[in-house]
Design a protein around this motif. Structure first.
Motif, PDB file in Angstrom:
ATOM      1  N   ASP A  12       1.007  -1.313   0.000  1.00 59.87           N
ATOM      2  CA  ASP A  12       0.270   0.015   0.046  1.00 59.87           C
ATOM      3  C   ASP A  12       0.887   1.376   0.039  1.00 59.87           C
ATOM      4  O   ASP A  12       0.211   2.319   0.196  1.00 59.87           O
ATOM      5  N   ASP A  13       2.316   0.993  -0.162  1.00 60.61           N
ATOM      6  CA  ASP A  13       2.932   2.467  -0.322  1.00 60.61           C
ATOM      7  C   ASP A  13       2.945   2.936  -1.733  1.00 60.61           C
ATOM      8  O   ASP A  13       2.671   2.158  -2.827  1.00 60.61           O
ATOM      9  N   ASP A  61       7.173  -3.938  -0.756  1.00 64.00           N
ATOM     10  CA  ASP A  61       7.341  -3.653   0.670  1.00 64.00           C
ATOM     11  C   ASP A  61       8.947  -4.113   1.318  1.00 64.00           C
ATOM     12  O   ASP A  61       9.035  -4.974   2.021  1.00 64.00           O
ATOM     13  N   ALA A 102       2.978  -5.107   4.095  1.00 62.91           N
ATOM     14  CA  ALA A 102       2.399  -4.295   4.939  1.00 62.91           C
ATOM     15  C   ALA A 102       1.077  -5.120   5.728  1.00 62.91           C
ATOM     16  O   ALA A 102       0.811  -6.055   5.042  1.00 62.91           O
ATOM     17  N   PRO A 158      -2.341  -6.364   6.431  1.00 65.20           N
ATOM     18  CA  PRO A 158      -3.778  -6.407   5.654  1.00 65.20           C
ATOM     19  C   PRO A 158      -4.629  -5.156   6.030  1.00 65.20           C
ATOM     20  O   PRO A 158      -4.679  -4.666   7.092  1.00 65.20           O
ATOM     21  N   ALA A 159      -5.136  -4.605   4.890  1.00 66.16           N
ATOM     22  CA  ALA A 159      -6.148  -3.362   5.184  1.00 66.16           C
ATOM     23  C   ALA A 159      -7.345  -3.733   5.782  1.00 66.16           C
ATOM     24  O   ALA A 159      -7.647  -4.968   5.475  1.00 66.16           O
ATOM     25  N   ASP A 160      -7.754  -2.896   6.697  1.00 63.83           N
ATOM     26  CA  ASP A 160      -9.046  -3.434   7.214  1.00 63.83           C
ATOM     27  C   ASP A 160     -10.323  -2.811   6.537  1.00 63.83           C
ATOM     28  O   ASP A 160     -10.543  -1.605   6.224  1.00 63.83           O
ATOM     29  N   ASN A 161     -11.011  -3.648   5.845  1.00 63.18           N
ATOM     30  CA  ASN A 161     -12.067  -3.308   5.069  1.00 63.18           C
ATOM     31  C   ASN A 161     -13.504  -3.266   5.653  1.00 63.18           C
ATOM     32  O   ASN A 161     -14.468  -3.660   5.256  1.00 63.18           O
TER      33      ASN A 161
END
Length: 81
Positions: free
Chosen positions: A3-4, A9, A75, A77-80
């Motif tokens: 996500d950068d 990463d 990174a 995991p994204a919190d969706n």
């Protein structure tokens, strides 16, 4: 997926290795045979790639392994929710 902004990463530990060896970025660039700007891009984590020949020379000058210079830090995991 990273996500950068650079899309990877990979962390670069060039600052630490230089400090441990009492060497400047300019000195390393001269000894490796690359520009100061190119090493600065690598050091700051903005490089998109590195040639194996350059990596080999960096490792030879710093007397290190590629894993001392680079590490993979995924990174979270994204919190969706």
């Amino acid at each position: 997926m990273a996500d950068d902004a650079d899309g990877h990463d990979i962390e670069v530990h060039l600052d630490r290795l230089l400090a441990e060896r009492g060497m400047t970025l300019t000195e390393l660039a001269q000894r490796v045979g690359v520009t100061n700007v190119n090493l600065s891009v690598l050091k700051n984590g903005r490089a998109k790639a590195i040639r194996f020949t350059t990596l080999t020379r960096i490792c030879a000058v710093l007397r290190c392994q590629p894993g001392d210079l680079l590490s993979y830090r995924p990174a979270p995991p994204a919190d969706n929710s």
